[in-house]
Scaffold this active site. Sequence first.
Site, PDB file in Angstrom:
ATOM      1  N   TRP A 170      -5.529   5.284  -2.847  1.00  0.00           N
ATOM      2  CA  TRP A 170      -5.876   5.850  -1.548  1.00  0.00           C
ATOM      3  C   TRP A 170      -6.723   7.106  -1.711  1.00  0.00           C
ATOM      4  CZ3 TRP A 170      -7.376   4.416   2.662  1.00  0.00           C
ATOM      5  CH2 TRP A 170      -7.180   5.048   3.894  1.00  0.00           C
ATOM      6  N   LYS A 200       2.877   9.163   2.306  1.00  0.00           N
ATOM      7  CA  LYS A 200       3.839   8.668   3.295  1.00  0.00           C
ATOM      8  C   LYS A 200       5.224   8.584   2.658  1.00  0.00           C
ATOM      9  CE  LYS A 200       0.210   5.996   5.593  1.00  0.00           C
ATOM     10  NZ  LYS A 200      -0.334   4.648   5.877  1.00  0.00           N
ATOM     11  N   GLY A 253      -1.994   6.150   8.988  1.00  0.00           N
ATOM     12  CA  GLY A 253      -2.279   5.015   9.856  1.00  0.00           C
ATOM     13  C   GLY A 253      -2.440   3.734   9.066  1.00  0.00           C
ATOM     14  N   SER A 279      -3.893   1.346   6.877  1.00  0.00           N
ATOM     15  CA  SER A 279      -5.031   1.505   5.963  1.00  0.00           C
ATOM     16  C   SER A 279      -4.691   1.009   4.563  1.00  0.00           C
ATOM     17  CB  SER A 279      -5.432   2.982   5.892  1.00  0.00           C
ATOM     18  OG  SER A 279      -4.280   3.800   5.707  1.00  0.00           O
ATOM     19  N   LYS A 336       8.091   3.119   8.008  1.00  0.00           N
ATOM     20  CA  LYS A 336       7.581   1.741   8.066  1.00  0.00           C
ATOM     21  C   LYS A 336       7.623   1.085   6.692  1.00  0.00           C
ATOM     22  CE  LYS A 336       3.562   2.957   6.111  1.00  0.00           C
ATOM     23  NZ  LYS A 336       2.966   2.429   4.863  1.00  0.00           N
ATOM     24  N   ASP A 371       0.432   0.861  11.685  1.00  0.00           N
ATOM     25  CA  ASP A 371       0.763   0.930  10.263  1.00  0.00           C
ATOM     26  C   ASP A 371       1.873  -0.050   9.907  1.00  0.00           C
ATOM     27  OD1 ASP A 371       0.428   1.827   7.703  1.00  0.00           O
ATOM     28  OD2 ASP A 371       1.189   3.844   8.048  1.00  0.00           O
ATOM     29  N   ARG A 392       2.175  -2.697  -1.257  1.00  0.00           N
ATOM     30  CA  ARG A 392       3.074  -2.691  -2.419  1.00  0.00           C
ATOM     31  C   ARG A 392       4.538  -2.750  -1.972  1.00  0.00           C
ATOM     32  NH1 ARG A 392       1.135   3.212  -4.419  1.00  0.00           N
ATOM     33  NH2 ARG A 392      -0.816   2.263  -3.728  1.00  0.00           N
ATOM     34  N   VAL A 442       3.629   3.603  -7.414  1.00  0.00           N
ATOM     35  CA  VAL A 442       4.808   4.113  -6.719  1.00  0.00           C
ATOM     36  C   VAL A 442       5.107   3.244  -5.501  1.00  0.00           C
ATOM     37  CG1 VAL A 442       5.763   6.065  -5.440  1.00  0.00           C
ATOM     38  CG2 VAL A 442       4.375   6.467  -7.488  1.00  0.00           C
TER      39      VAL A 442
END
Length: 339
Positions: free
Chosen positions: A14, A108, A139, A141, A194, A247, A258, A282
């Site tokens: 990311w 997150k 969000g 992504s 989430k 999301d 993942r 992770v």
Amino acid sequence: MPKQKVAILGPGSWGTALAQVLNDNGHEVRLWGNIPEQINEINTRHTNSHYFKDIVLDEAIKATLDLKEALADIDAILFVVPTKVTRLVAKQVAQVLDHKAIVMHASKGLEPGTHERLSTILEEEIPAQLRSEVVVVSGPSHAEETIVRDITLITAASKDITAARYVQTLFSNHYFRLYTNTDVIGVETAGALKNIIAVGAGALHGLGYGDNAKAAVITRGLAEITRLGVKLGADPLTYSGLSGVGDLIVTGTSVHSRNWRAGAALGRGEKLKDIENNMGMVIEGISTTKVAYEIAQELGVYMPITSAIYKSIYEGADIKESILGMMSNEFRSENEWHT
């Protein structure tokens, strides 16, 4: 917007994708990491092959092992490191940073032990005179899609709307668009929680269940995410936006996720250690499950899906029995998300 200098702390999938977005917008990007081979690869071959095998980055994107070099004369700092090391990296930034900068994060999770949100950690560890109000970038992504410039819409949230609008302008372009929000609690809890539901949706797939079951766990998952978030002070409307249901959809339905893949492997009977070793990345949903379960127990918030995933991961319960056990829970009204 004039050209900005942005340090991205964490050259994972990311962080790398966001570096490309900023570079496309004409900004100077510095990636900081602690793996010499990876940093050298980015600077010499202009690739980050551990995450993107076929992507060549623009030569203007530079990487460094030196945090002081990364932060020199910087306008904005973006944290994209794993939740468990966010506090450590923030402490390091506070020791090196010598001027005020916009501080953002795009991770997150919730910190194990303290149960704190990541913006709170950054506020605690970086003195106020060195930072803006923290801006949360979150969000629906997948890095795999953003890196190839697929259309992506996410949220920039901050208690300071001016800071959020700065980040909105910093990132937005023809394929990447941000909306602003001032509900930091809602955006952060949505992004963290989430991942738990994505593990559950993946587990259903691994167990062989169909779309009906997956839709049920995602929808009822949204209800319990909202239930806990509102208890913590969030605006319930946030959960119907990009950082909430958006999301949740992208993470709870895609093989790019993942957390979904980890859940699918658990559903097939694979061991957690083997899953983590095979993925090499992770899986935030695993640690977040424990944190969310502990918070729910402490506050008396009803979170049956989180509880089922927790018992499977941390208490050795059979995941199929845990999930099916929810079918015999007390009858409730669909609109009782707030109780």
